[in-house]
Scaffold this motif. Sequence first.
Motif, PDB file in Angstrom:
ATOM      1  N   ILE A 149       0.862  -1.175   0.000  1.00 60.16           N
ATOM      2  CA  ILE A 149       0.000   0.000   0.000  1.00 60.16           C
ATOM      3  C   ILE A 149       0.905   1.234   0.000  1.00 60.16           C
ATOM      4  O   ILE A 149       1.824   1.320   0.825  1.00 60.16           O
ATOM      5  CB  ILE A 149      -0.913   0.013   1.237  1.00 60.16           C
ATOM      6  N   PRO A 150       0.720   2.191  -0.884  1.00 60.88           N
ATOM      7  CA  PRO A 150       1.580   3.377  -0.907  1.00 60.88           C
ATOM      8  C   PRO A 150       1.587   4.081   0.442  1.00 60.88           C
ATOM      9  O   PRO A 150       0.536   4.369   1.017  1.00 60.88           O
ATOM     10  CB  PRO A 150       0.951   4.242  -2.001  1.00 60.88           C
ATOM     11  N   VAL A 151       2.771   4.353   0.956  1.00 64.30           N
ATOM     12  CA  VAL A 151       2.900   4.975   2.274  1.00 64.30           C
ATOM     13  C   VAL A 151       3.882   6.133   2.187  1.00 64.30           C
ATOM     14  O   VAL A 151       4.885   6.069   1.482  1.00 64.30           O
ATOM     15  CB  VAL A 151       3.358   3.932   3.322  1.00 64.30           C
ATOM     16  N   LEU A 152       3.568   7.198   2.925  1.00 65.45           N
ATOM     17  CA  LEU A 152       4.404   8.395   2.973  1.00 65.45           C
ATOM     18  C   LEU A 152       4.808   8.650   4.424  1.00 65.45           C
ATOM     19  O   LEU A 152       4.064   9.267   5.191  1.00 65.45           O
ATOM     20  CB  LEU A 152       3.635   9.594   2.408  1.00 65.45           C
ATOM     21  N   PRO A 153       5.958   8.135   4.856  1.00 61.52           N
ATOM     22  CA  PRO A 153       6.424   8.421   6.216  1.00 61.52           C
ATOM     23  C   PRO A 153       7.206   9.736   6.254  1.00 61.52           C
ATOM     24  O   PRO A 153       8.245   9.865   5.613  1.00 61.52           O
ATOM     25  CB  PRO A 153       7.327   7.215   6.522  1.00 61.52           C
ATOM     26  N   VAL A 154       6.699  10.707   7.016  1.00 68.06           N
ATOM     27  CA  VAL A 154       7.401  11.991   7.171  1.00 68.06           C
ATOM     28  C   VAL A 154       8.425  11.797   8.282  1.00 68.06           C
ATOM     29  O   VAL A 154       8.113  11.943   9.474  1.00 68.06           O
ATOM     30  CB  VAL A 154       6.413  13.119   7.493  1.00 68.06           C
ATOM     31  N   SER A 155       9.644  11.460   7.914  1.00 65.46           N
ATOM     32  CA  SER A 155      10.646  11.032   8.889  1.00 65.46           C
ATOM     33  C   SER A 155      11.307  12.184   9.625  1.00 65.46           C
ATOM     34  O   SER A 155      11.905  11.981  10.683  1.00 65.46           O
ATOM     35  CB  SER A 155      11.726  10.209   8.181  1.00 65.46           C
ATOM     36  N   VAL A 156      11.222  13.394   9.086  1.00 67.17           N
ATOM     37  CA  VAL A 156      12.003  14.501   9.630  1.00 67.17           C
ATOM     38  C   VAL A 156      11.611  14.829  11.071  1.00 67.17           C
ATOM     39  O   VAL A 156      12.426  15.355  11.835  1.00 67.17           O
ATOM     40  CB  VAL A 156      11.852  15.745   8.721  1.00 67.17           C
ATOM     41  N   PHE A 157      10.385  14.466  11.478  1.00 66.61           N
ATOM     42  CA  PHE A 157       9.935  14.800  12.831  1.00 66.61           C
ATOM     43  C   PHE A 157      10.043  13.624  13.794  1.00 66.61           C
ATOM     44  O   PHE A 157       9.513  13.684  14.899  1.00 66.61           O
ATOM     45  CB  PHE A 157       8.500  15.336  12.783  1.00 66.61           C
ATOM     46  N   GLY A 158      10.725  12.548  13.382  1.00 67.49           N
ATOM     47  CA  GLY A 158      10.996  11.431  14.268  1.00 67.49           C
ATOM     48  C   GLY A 158       9.773  10.576  14.530  1.00 67.49           C
ATOM     49  O   GLY A 158       8.828  10.513  13.747  1.00 67.49           O
ATOM     50  N   GLY A 159       9.782   9.888  15.674  1.00 59.86           N
ATOM     51  CA  GLY A 159       8.681   9.025  16.046  1.00 59.86           C
ATOM     52  C   GLY A 159       8.635   7.755  15.210  1.00 59.86           C
ATOM     53  O   GLY A 159       9.609   7.365  14.551  1.00 59.86           O
ATOM     54  N   GLY A 160       7.487   7.083  15.239  1.00 61.21           N
ATOM     55  CA  GLY A 160       7.324   5.842  14.482  1.00 61.21           C
ATOM     56  C   GLY A 160       7.483   6.042  12.989  1.00 61.21           C
ATOM     57  O   GLY A 160       7.931   5.136  12.280  1.00 61.21           O
ATOM     58  N   ALA A 161       7.124   7.227  12.485  1.00 59.72           N
ATOM     59  CA  ALA A 161       7.266   7.490  11.048  1.00 59.72           C
ATOM     60  C   ALA A 161       8.719   7.396  10.620  1.00 59.72           C
ATOM     61  O   ALA A 161       9.018   6.940   9.496  1.00 59.72           O
ATOM     62  CB  ALA A 161       6.698   8.868  10.717  1.00 59.72           C
ATOM     63  N   GLU A 162       9.650   7.803  11.475  1.00 61.51           N
ATOM     64  CA  GLU A 162      11.066   7.725  11.125  1.00 61.51           C
ATOM     65  C   GLU A 162      11.509   6.269  10.981  1.00 61.51           C
ATOM     66  O   GLU A 162      12.264   5.930  10.065  1.00 61.51           O
ATOM     67  CB  GLU A 162      11.907   8.433  12.182  1.00 61.51           C
ATOM     68  N   ARG A 163      11.031   5.396  11.869  1.00 63.64           N
ATOM     69  CA  ARG A 163      11.390   3.980  11.789  1.00 63.64           C
ATOM     70  C   ARG A 163      10.788   3.332  10.543  1.00 63.64           C
ATOM     71  O   ARG A 163      11.397   2.457   9.939  1.00 63.64           O
ATOM     72  CB  ARG A 163      10.931   3.257  13.049  1.00 63.64           C
ATOM     73  N   VAL A 164       9.606   3.771  10.164  1.00 59.74           N
ATOM     74  CA  VAL A 164       9.006   3.248   8.929  1.00 59.74           C
ATOM     75  C   VAL A 164       9.830   3.675   7.720  1.00 59.74           C
ATOM     76  O   VAL A 164      10.031   2.895   6.781  1.00 59.74           O
ATOM     77  CB  VAL A 164       7.545   3.729   8.793  1.00 59.74           C
ATOM     78  N   TRP A 165      10.312   4.899   7.735  1.00 61.17           N
ATOM     79  CA  TRP A 165      11.171   5.375   6.638  1.00 61.17           C
ATOM     80  C   TRP A 165      12.422   4.511   6.526  1.00 61.17           C
ATOM     81  O   TRP A 165      12.860   4.173   5.420  1.00 61.17           O
ATOM     82  CB  TRP A 165      11.538   6.833   6.878  1.00 61.17           C
ATOM     83  N   ILE A 166      13.004   4.139   7.666  1.00 62.51           N
ATOM     84  CA  ILE A 166      14.181   3.273   7.641  1.00 62.51           C
ATOM     85  C   ILE A 166      13.838   1.913   7.054  1.00 62.51           C
ATOM     86  O   ILE A 166      14.583   1.362   6.231  1.00 62.51           O
ATOM     87  CB  ILE A 166      14.752   3.121   9.075  1.00 62.51           C
TER      88      ILE A 166
END
Length: 366
Positions: A149-166
Motif C-alpha cells: 500500500i503506498p505509504v508516505l512516512p514523514v521522517s524529519v519529525f521522528g517518532g514511528g514514522a522515522e522507523r518506517v522510513w528506515i
Amino acid sequence: MIRRDGRPLIAVVGSLDPTRTYEPVLRGDPAEARAACGELGEALARSGCDLVLFSSKPDYAEALVAAGYVAASSAEKPGRIVAKPPQRQQFTLSLPAETHVEVETVRDTSPEWEIAFYRTILQDVDGVILVGGGRSTLVTGVVTIAQRIPVLPVSVFGGGAERVWIQLDRGGDQEPDDIALLGAPWGATSATKLVDYLRRQITRRADERAAAEQAARRRARSASTGRAVAAVALIAALTAIPLADGAGNATFGSLTLLLFAPMLAAVAGAVIWDSFNTDQHWALAAVRGLGAGVVTVLLYVASQLLANPTLLDVLDVRRLLFFVIPLGFVAGLTFDLVYHKLRSAPDLPGTDLTVLTSPGSGEKAG
C-alpha cells in the motif's frame, strides 16, 4: 466506503502529543511539525484527494492535517473527509461555518479501535501518511509496506514514522531519490513534493494492479481455450471408433484413424494435465502431448507387428482403437509428470553427467 472517481482515499496516522514518550523521540520544533501537518492537508486538497480520519483529538496528526485540508478546500476544489471511528468512540471535527468539505461518518461495527483501524487501512485506503507517532504508527507502516500500500512516512519529525522510513529504505522498492526526499529536512515546498510522491506511488500501484488483472484475464481466456481444445481433441479421438471399419486389409483411411486418434487423445490428456498447473501453457502442452502420442502409438503398433507380421493383412482398427485411444490419453496425461520426475531425480552416486554427455564420452577412459 464509496470512492469517488479519480480521488484517492488517503489515511493520516500519527500523533505529536508533547506529553507522550515516543521511541524514537520526536525531533525538531513541535510548532514546525504541527504547521507541516497543515501544509500536508493543503497539498492533499490541492491534489484532489479525500481524507480518511480515525480520530479528532487535537494532538493527533489526523486533526492537524484535516485543519489544513479544510482551509485549502474551495468551491472549485471541494474536499471530502471520511471519518472511521470505532463503534462507541466520539468523533467531533471543528469546521468553519462556511466550508467546502463534505464530512461522512462511517462507524465500524467493531468496538475495538484496532480492528476498525487496520481493517480500513488494508481494505479501503489508497495511501497512508505517517507523521510522528509511536508503536501503532510503526505497525501501520510495516503493514502497508508488506501489503504494498503506498505509504508516505514523514521522517524529519521522528517518532514511528522515522522507523518506517528506515524500513522502507531497507525493504521497499522506492528509488534512491524518493528515499532521500522522504528523509529531507522540512522546507517551503516539502508538502507539495511529498504529496506528489504519494500520488506517483498510488498511480504506480494502480497500474500494477491493472496489469495483474489483465494478465489474470489473459490466463483465464487461455485456460478456457485450452479446455475447449482438450474437449474437441478427445471427442474427435472417440469419433474415430464408430467411423472405423471392421477387420480387413489395412487401407489409408484405417491407418489414418489408427494413428491419429490416439495422438488426438494424447493432446487432450496433456492439455487437461496442464490445466491443473498455476502457469498454464496449453499450446506447449498440446505439442508435448502430440509427441507423446506419436511415440506411444508407433511403439505399440511396432510391437504388434513384431509379434504378428500379418497384422496389416487382417487389421481390426475398431477393436484396436478401444485400446490405443486410452493408451494415448494416458501417455499425454502423464508425460509432463514423468518428465518433471526425471528432471528432478538426483544423480546416481559417482556419476559425472558432464562426462556422459560430452563428445567422445563413448570412448574408454585411459
